[in-house]
Structures are given as C-alpha cells and as structure tokens.
Motif scaffolding. Structure first.
Motif: not given
Length: 107
Positions: A19-22, A60-73, A77-83
């Motif tokens: 998916r597209k991410i800003p 932190e919000t960018a990590l969460i936003q990116m995680y939401n786009k790449l793994r919806p559902g 979390t911030v650590t999930g985005g970092q991983q």
C-alpha cells in the motif's frame, strides 16, 4: 522502496509493492527530522504539499501510521513499527543487496 507522485502532486512511498504510505511518514519513521528531509531534497515543494495535505507526524506517530498501513488489522505499537522497519531494511539476514546491488549503490 519506490517513491511516486499522484495527480495531486503528493509524494508517496511503496514498500515491496504494498500500500501507499505518505513519503514524509516513511522518512519520519526512519528517524529523519523535518530539516533533514527538506535539506536532502532538490524540490522540497512537492513534499511540503504532502505535509499540508496529510499532516505532520512525530517519529512515534509515523511508526504507528506506517505499521497500520503495512499490517492492517494488527494492533499498532511503536516497538512493532520499529521491528517492522528493522526487518524490512536493516536486518542483514533478510535485506542483502548482493554484489550487483552493492556495486550499483557504491557507484
């Protein structure tokens, strides 16, 4: 990673044809500050328009936003985005350029 623009001149990033991410969300998640992002661009006006349209994010919000786009559902979390970022780009076991990729990068 593929950077692209749409008909509204907004800049987006596609990671592994997903998916597209800003673009500024991706760059902020990578740990870059606003000044680092603007100083590294030849034409920052494109990204400024994306900032105005999508909003400005902290790391932190960018990590969460990116995680939401790449793994919806999945719960973001911030650590999930970092991983996720580490596994996609910095893990030497998964992300290996090889001789040809390293040669082209060093060119």
């Amino acid at each position: 990673v593929k950077f692209e623009t749409d008909r509204n001149d907004l800049v987006w990033v596609r990671i592994d044809k997903t998916r597209k991410i800003p673009a500024h969300v991706f760059l902020k998640a990578m740990g870059l500050s606003d000044t680092d992002i603007y100083n590294g661009l030849r034409h920052p006006e494109y990204l400024k328009k994306t900032f105005r349209f999508e909003g400005n994010y902290t790391t932190e919000t960018a990590l969460i936003q990116m995680y939401n786009k790449l793994r919806p559902g999945e719960p973001a979390t911030v650590t999930g985005g970092q991983q996720l970022l580490y596994s996609r780009f910095f893990d030497p076991k998964r992300y290996d350029l090889g001789k040809v990729g390293r040669y082209k990068l060093n060119k």
